[in-house]
Design an enzyme around this catalytic site. Sequence first.
Site, PDB file in Angstrom:
ATOM      1  N   SER A 166      12.313 -73.033  22.499  1.00 58.75           N
ATOM      2  CA  SER A 166      10.871 -72.806  22.566  1.00 58.75           C
ATOM      3  C   SER A 166      10.497 -71.534  21.806  1.00 58.75           C
ATOM      4  CB  SER A 166      10.475 -72.652  24.037  1.00 58.75           C
ATOM      5  OG  SER A 166       9.126 -72.289  24.150  1.00 58.75           O
ATOM      6  N   SER A 167       9.204 -71.417  21.518  1.00 56.99           N
ATOM      7  CA  SER A 167       8.684 -70.153  20.974  1.00 56.99           C
ATOM      8  C   SER A 167       7.773 -69.458  21.980  1.00 56.99           C
ATOM      9  CB  SER A 167       7.872 -70.416  19.702  1.00 56.99           C
ATOM     10  OG  SER A 167       8.656 -71.057  18.743  1.00 56.99           O
ATOM     11  N   THR A 193      -1.024 -75.202  23.727  1.00 61.35           N
ATOM     12  CA  THR A 193      -0.225 -74.731  24.843  1.00 61.35           C
ATOM     13  C   THR A 193      -1.235 -73.890  25.573  1.00 61.35           C
ATOM     14  OG1 THR A 193       1.857 -74.795  23.690  1.00 61.35           O
ATOM     15  CG2 THR A 193       1.657 -73.062  25.321  1.00 61.35           C
ATOM     16  N   ASP A 209      10.627 -80.496  19.976  1.00 64.08           N
ATOM     17  CA  ASP A 209      11.057 -79.095  19.791  1.00 64.08           C
ATOM     18  C   ASP A 209      12.559 -78.992  19.526  1.00 64.08           C
ATOM     19  OD1 ASP A 209       8.653 -77.827  19.894  1.00 64.08           O
ATOM     20  OD2 ASP A 209       8.833 -77.100  21.945  1.00 64.08           O
ATOM     21  N   GLY A 220       0.381 -71.836  20.258  1.00 68.26           N
ATOM     22  CA  GLY A 220       0.421 -71.791  18.799  1.00 68.26           C
ATOM     23  C   GLY A 220       1.756 -72.200  18.205  1.00 68.26           C
ATOM     24  N   GLY A 221       2.638 -72.833  19.001  1.00 67.90           N
ATOM     25  CA  GLY A 221       3.924 -73.276  18.462  1.00 67.90           C
ATOM     26  C   GLY A 221       4.677 -72.104  17.866  1.00 67.90           C
TER      27      GLY A 221
HETATM   28  O1  DON Z   1       7.768 -74.428  23.310  1.00 70.30           O
HETATM   29  C1  DON Z   1       7.262 -74.345  22.202  1.00 70.30           C
HETATM   30  O2  DON Z   1       7.533 -73.484  21.405  1.00 70.30           O
HETATM   31  C2  DON Z   1       6.203 -75.364  21.806  1.00 70.30           C
HETATM   32  N1  DON Z   1       6.394 -76.574  22.550  1.00 70.30           N
HETATM   33  C3  DON Z   1       4.858 -74.764  22.031  1.00 70.30           C
HETATM   34  C4  DON Z   1       3.754 -75.695  21.616  1.00 70.30           C
HETATM   35  C5  DON Z   1       2.466 -75.007  21.412  1.00 70.30           C
HETATM   36  O3  DON Z   1       2.340 -73.829  21.503  1.00 70.30           O
HETATM   37  C6  DON Z   1       1.333 -75.876  21.026  1.00 70.30           C
HETATM   38  N2  DON Z   1       0.118 -75.123  21.026  1.00 70.30           N
HETATM   39  N3  DON Z   1      -0.562 -74.610  20.311  1.00 70.30           N
END
Ligand code: DON
Length: 566
Positions: A449-450, A378, A420, A470-471
């Site tokens: 989302s995070s 992200t 997600d 970082g999800g």
């Molecule tokens: O919205 C979210 O929480 C995820 N789609 C974020 C994905 C993400 O951070 C991937 N990267 N490291």
Amino acid sequence: MNKHHTIFCVFLLFGSVFISLCVSAEIAEPAGFRNGIVVTDSDIASDIGLRILQKGGTAVDAAVAVAFALAVVFPQAGNIGGGGFMLVRNHNGDVTAIDYRETAPSGARNNMYLDTAGNVKEKMSEKGALAAGVPGTVAGLHLAWKKHGTLPWKELLMPAIQLADKGFPVNKELADDLSEYRDDLSEYSSTAKIFFDSSQNTLKEGSLLVQKELAQTLSLIAEKGPDAFYKGTIAKKLTAAMKKDGGIITMADLKNYKPITRNALSFGYKDYKIYSMGLPSSGGILLYIILKTLEEEPLAEYEHNSPAYIHLLVEIFKRAYAERAQHLGDPAFYEVPLEQLLSNDFINTIRKVINKEKPTPSDEIAPTQFNNKEKLHTTHFSIVDKHGNAVANTYTLNDTFGSSYIAGDTGILMNNEMDDFSIKPGHPNMYGLIGSAANAIEPGKRMLSSMTPTIIEKNGVLYAVLGSPGGSRIITSVLQVTLNLIEFRMPVSKAVSVPRFHHQWLPDILYLEESFDTGIVTALKDMAYSIENKRIGCVNAVIYDSERKMYYGASDPRKMGKTSGY
Ligand code: DON
């Protein structure tokens, strides 16, 4: 030794000096900037943002130019085929949040990724056209610009158009990511023709990445605004390609997409006021639960990143993520027990149950039953302009290069944000997160989302702008950098670079970055933690020193970003 080896050795040498600088206690504060600052994951994008600020553009003008530029030079996460959240703090102190998160297409169904026996069809929510939600980025950036921009829309897209049209040299990070994702990207000829060379290898460091079709798409958006994307030529091409390739996004889905202006989720923490993203992101709520639970702890008396400090935070992380799994989802579709989750009673309950001596096993922790109805990329950037307007923007395609699928000849890399959602109750998504009815797929719904773009004030004055990829690990990354700044008084470069840890309730694993001392790892193992190594987040942050009236930025050394300012 050939040229590449030489470059590699120089890189290693500087890289190791850089890394040891980053983990040492002696990290020097970077040079400050008096007028404006841009911190992104790309040197090219940071410099584009800086030029917009120097021309007199606002932080939002710079954010729009940066976001379109990242869609070209950082295709791992920069995008027009994805979505995100932007927090804007006006210099007068007003903060608003723009939610341009993707939505489930109208044809989406709760069981769309399950076979007839109810088993999850592997990868269907992760790769290809069917993994994509309706993109929000173009509409979100346009809404932000309409409210807070001053320079012409077209001018903000020009740098991105030129980069796509003329090309730019692939950097090491992009070359490595393309090579790592080679198999996924090679599945789609529309993608492979962009990122592969004539001998079907992914582009190497230093080669020129030209994206003519993306340049054309961006030119249409520059000329005709978001209508080109949501109703016009691009919409027609995109939906036709998606249909051919098994996707379900329709012209009506695109036409009906609306970004939403929301209140930021805000709360006090000691002398600070934190603004972050509320639902449909879980980021702000979890930041609230964790910080409020910690507020009465004498945190500064703990040794930073000591076993006792890590253990205390992890006890809280587990409880917070358990509530996330059960209760959080798009509030337009699910009645989230927000009042209870944000109440003092709830925070006091967590304070009482955390065990300061030893880890509470995750299977002994369950989400609270309220009396209610039911690797990765992200990218975050932080910008402040000469007026003191600030932008914290996190946007994404979800996985690195999203669904790996470029829709036909639009040049648009589509997201895989449908993953997600909770595609089956209890089934872990790409980040190991589980969910329930709160985050089940429904047409038009935003997936939980995070992402946690965050702005912090101290005594009413701008203090920090930060966020991370970082999800699931985004939230704990933003939280730790916040505590490093507020409680441990670290300079911003140290605050973003020191090692981080993460726990998300399930799986019952404590994730530690590799750079933790072995003594700390051993002490945590002795406490019965199961430990795995993982990189945790990549925080791009700005802080404002109100005494010196200077901005300081730090792009996380975990990636190849840059701070630009003047
Ligand atoms: O919205 C979210 O929480 C995820 N789609 C974020 C994905 C993400 O951070 C991937 N990267 N490291």
